[in-house]
Design a protein around this motif. Structure first.
Motif, PDB file in Angstrom:
ATOM      1  N   LYS A  67     -17.559  37.750 -51.067  1.00 20.28           N
ATOM      2  CA  LYS A  67     -16.547  38.232 -50.145  1.00 20.28           C
ATOM      3  C   LYS A  67     -14.991  37.442 -50.222  1.00 20.28           C
ATOM      4  O   LYS A  67     -14.259  37.952 -50.540  1.00 20.28           O
ATOM      5  CB  LYS A  67     -17.124  38.573 -48.958  1.00 20.28           C
ATOM      6  N   GLY A 117      -3.056  32.700 -48.793  1.00 23.57           N
ATOM      7  CA  GLY A 117      -2.461  31.683 -48.119  1.00 23.57           C
ATOM      8  C   GLY A 117      -2.796  30.533 -48.530  1.00 23.57           C
ATOM      9  O   GLY A 117      -3.306  30.107 -49.580  1.00 23.57           O
ATOM     10  N   PRO A 140       0.389  35.739 -48.288  1.00 29.30           N
ATOM     11  CA  PRO A 140       0.857  36.502 -47.270  1.00 29.30           C
ATOM     12  C   PRO A 140       1.587  35.978 -45.929  1.00 29.30           C
ATOM     13  O   PRO A 140       1.845  36.509 -45.110  1.00 29.30           O
ATOM     14  CB  PRO A 140      -0.541  37.052 -46.691  1.00 29.30           C
TER      15      PRO A 140
END
Ligand code: CO8
Length: 268
Positions: A67, A117, A140
């Motif tokens: 993930k 980030g 981002p």
């Protein structure tokens, strides 16, 4: 080695795997994790028996291993920051990030999902990046009203060039692993289940070489990168001279001249 709340260290011979593990926050980096990273990297650097470090992300709270690598700095912590807090947070991160960049051991980021980030930034502080085919990279920050503050404006431009770095940072767009490979942000993309085997295979290949020479080569590349070419090549010649005074040089060249495959490097 110290015990950590947000890190898991696994050792496999001369290769260590350090997992950033905050399952509830997709491994986002908070102050506590940055402090722990600093301690862990200091301890790992002092270990002669560890030759290569693989940095990866632990599973999410549902146990999904692919993930997230690191979903950024912790937004719930940053939202309360004053300018002074933010600066201190950035400086706290710069210590372990520079350790990853400059420590004696080679560092490989095995990027197993979101690298957004601060996650993209910590992968860029490593020497080499290998991504699973589902990995997502991005900066981002400007969409959150901030800028990349863990070295992203600097390391991304150095890795992929100024034009592409500006596009990624100004648009705050995410890119997939194949695009990251195409622009040179990652060294390799592999199917998710192949990620750790590939990272460990590369790590073992590096660890079989004379590790003192590998660490001197790392220092030569890092130190020379921002120097003018004349001084950089002179610095390289000096470091080359140092490697010529090692037992490993006698062993490596001796093995070649004797037609011997087995090499017994002492790592000095
Ligand atoms: N910080 C804190 N918590 C996070 C973060 C984060 N960066 N990312 C995810 N989480 C948490 C979520 O809040 C959520 O918590 P809960 O279950 O309690 O609601 C949990 O992780 C799971 O996340 P989602 O439910 O959102 O999972 P999705 O699969 O729906 O989405 C995403 C996954 C797309 C990754 C989404 O979580 C997301 O967009 N996360 C934020 C990504 C981001 O913007 N990262 C950049 C942060 S800014 C930064 O890194 C700046 C670095 C420099 C700082 C320098 C300071 C000086």
């Amino acid at each position: 080695m110290s015990e950590f709340k947000n890190l898991i260290l696994e050792e496999d011979g001369d290769v260590a795997v350090l997992k950033i593990s905050r399952p509830a926050a997709l491994n986002a980096l908070n102050s506590e994790t940055l402090e722990e990273l600093n301690v862990a990297l200091t301890e790992i650097e002092a270990r002669d028996d560890i030759k290569v470090l693989i940095l990866t992300g632990g599973p999410d709270k549902k146990g999904n291993e692919f993930k997230s690598f690191v979903a950024g700095a912790d937004i719930s912590e940053m939202v309360k920051f004053s300018a002074a807090d933010a600066r201190a947070f950035g400086m706290r991160a710069s210590v372990p990030f520079f350790k990853l960049q400059n420590m004696r051991q080679v560092t490989i980021a095995a990027v197993n999902g979101f690298a957004l980030g601060g996650g993209c930034e910590i992968s860029m502080a490593c020497d080499i990046r290998i991504a699973s085919d589902n990995a997502i990279f991005g900066q981002p920050e400007v969409g959150l009203g901030i800028i990349p503050g863990f070295g992203g404006t600097q390391r991304l431009a150095r890795l992929v060039g100024m034009g592409r770095a500006k596009e990624l940072i100004f648009t705050a767009s995410n890119i997939d692993a194949n695009e990251a490979y195409r622009i040179g942000l990652v060294n390799k993309v592999v199917p998710a289940e192949e990620l750790m085997p590939t990272a460990k295979k590369m790590a073992s290949k590096i660890a079989r070489n004379a590790s003192y020479a590998v660490s001197i080569a790392k220092a030569a590349i890092n130190n020379g990168y921002d120097m003018d070419i004349q001084n950089a090549v002179e610095m390289e010649a000096n470091l080359f001279g140092i490697t010529c005074s090692t037992e490993d040089k006698a062993e490596g060249m001796g093995a070649f001249l004797e037609g011997r495959k087995e090499k017994n490097f002492k790592n000095f």
